[in-house]
Design an enzyme around this catalytic site. Structure first.
Site, short mmCIF file in Angstrom:
data_model
loop_
_atom_site.label_atom_id
_atom_site.label_comp_id
_atom_site.label_asym_id
_atom_site.label_seq_id
_atom_site.Cartn_x
_atom_site.Cartn_y
_atom_site.Cartn_z
CG HIS A 235 -0.42 0.00 2.57
ND1 HIS A 235 0.10 1.34 3.11
CD2 HIS A 235 -0.02 -0.89 3.46
CE1 HIS A 235 0.60 1.04 4.24
NE2 HIS A 235 0.67 -0.16 4.73
CB CYS B 225 1.81 -3.30 5.23
SG CYS B 225 -0.02 -3.79 5.85
#
Length: 162
Positions: free
Chosen positions: A120, A136
């Protein structure tokens, strides 16, 4: 040109995208501050074979803010970041990963998908090339947008130290 494979190096903090075995793009990334690991609650980036399970955010503006994989209607800015200093900014687009190795990164307490492991975008104030995420893989927003446009659901993703 759509990617058929993505390789993420935890050591080099890079993401390389491949098409037909040839590297076609490379981006700096930021993986987990806590290092590599698959355990739920560890705050680590899981290793091994993954695939892109879902593409989220198509059509949203650059810097769009997501909470729970839903756009909030906000667009990231330094002022917004200062207003909410504790937020883990998930911006622009999301490529949600699913582990492919049962018992290692899929199933039970090691399931990458249930751990909500994504590629992301992140705030412009966040450095790349330095592990700082909560698990992440973070990218610059412009890089995330470009990667998203080239990455289909089902694309293979390998995360490792080299």
């Amino acid at each position: 040109m759509q990617l058929d494979h993505i390789h993420i190096s935890l050591t080099n903090q890079t993401l390389v995208g491949y098409c037909d075995g040839l590297p076609v793009c490379c981006y700096g990334v930021s993986t987990a501050l806590n290092g590599a690991g698959e355990q739920e609650g560890s705050g680590c980036t899981p290793r091994g074979a993954h695939r892109v399970r879902a593409r989220i955010g198509d059509g949203q503006p650059l810097g769009a803010v997501f909470i729970g994989r839903r756009p909030t209607g906000e667009v990231w800015s330094q002022a917004l970041a200062e207003q909410f200093p504790k937020r883990d900014w998930i911006l622009t687009r999301i490529l949600w990963l699913c582990g492919e190795q049962v018992g290692f990164n899929r199933g039970g307490r090691v399931d990458s998908q249930r751990r909500y492991i994504y590629l992301h975008g992140t705030g412009d104030d966040q450095p790349m090339g330095e592990p700082l995420s909560h698990g992440c893989i973070r990218l610059r927003n412009a890089d995330m947008l470009e990667l998203f446009e080239r990455t289909p659901v089902g694309c293979s993703v390998q995360i490792d130290a080299h």
